[in-house]
Design a protein around this motif. Structure first.
Motif, short mmCIF file in Angstrom:
data_model
loop_
_atom_site.label_atom_id
_atom_site.label_comp_id
_atom_site.label_asym_id
_atom_site.label_seq_id
_atom_site.Cartn_x
_atom_site.Cartn_y
_atom_site.Cartn_z
N ARG A 90 -8.53 0.86 0.03
CA ARG A 90 -7.50 0.53 1.03
C ARG A 90 -7.64 1.43 2.26
O ARG A 90 -7.56 0.97 3.40
CB ARG A 90 -6.12 0.68 0.41
N LEU A 108 -1.66 -4.77 1.31
CA LEU A 108 -2.78 -4.00 0.77
C LEU A 108 -2.30 -3.01 -0.29
O LEU A 108 -2.96 -2.81 -1.32
CB LEU A 108 -3.51 -3.26 1.88
N THR A 112 -3.35 -2.96 -4.26
CA THR A 112 -3.95 -1.83 -4.99
C THR A 112 -3.28 -1.64 -6.34
O THR A 112 -3.96 -1.37 -7.33
CB THR A 112 -3.86 -0.51 -4.20
#
Length: 133
Positions: A90, A108, A112
């Motif tokens: 990321r 994002l 994750t």
């Protein structure tokens, strides 16, 4: 002549900020890096000392490592490793200038978390199904 004392501005405290997923991932990135370093050193040293001490000490290490507690630690370290790796990816994406908007950053960060849990489950499913534990 009197001097006017103005109160100094205070830094925002955690109670002011609302917890967001990208804040959590940022903090987790630091924590998982420390956990990986500490966990790897402890396990490696235990394995090394057990191997150097003799068969009895190594059998104790092997028994704990392949028992329920060892598997629990293994799953935890795998989750920590994947979380740290996904967060690093990321950061690489954000270093290119992409994903800096608030909505993209949240997506994002959420990705994750989902990816690290999914990869951990997949990894341990393969390990446990192929080993027959």
């Amino acid at each position: 002549m009197a001097t006017v004392v103005r109160p100094r501005p205070l830094s925002p405290h955690l109670s002011i900020w609302k917890w967001r997923v990208h804040m959590l991932v940022s903090i987790l990135h630091r924590a998982t890096g420390s956990a990986l370093a500490f966990g790897a050193v402890v396990l490696f040293l235990w394995w090394l000392v057990a191997a150097a001490t003799g068969a009895e000490a190594y059998n104790i290490f092997y028994g704990v490592a392949t028992g329920w507690f060892g598997i629990l630690v293994g799953v935890g370290l795998t989750l920590v490793m994947f979380q740290h790796m996904m967060s690093g990816i990321r950061h690489l994406i954000m270093d290119t200038g992409a994903g800096l908007e608030v909505l993209a950053s949240k997506r994002l960060a959420t990705l994750t978390m989902v990816a690290s849990v999914s990869l951990t489950a997949l990894t341990w499913a393969v390990i446990l199904l192929t080993k027959g534990v």
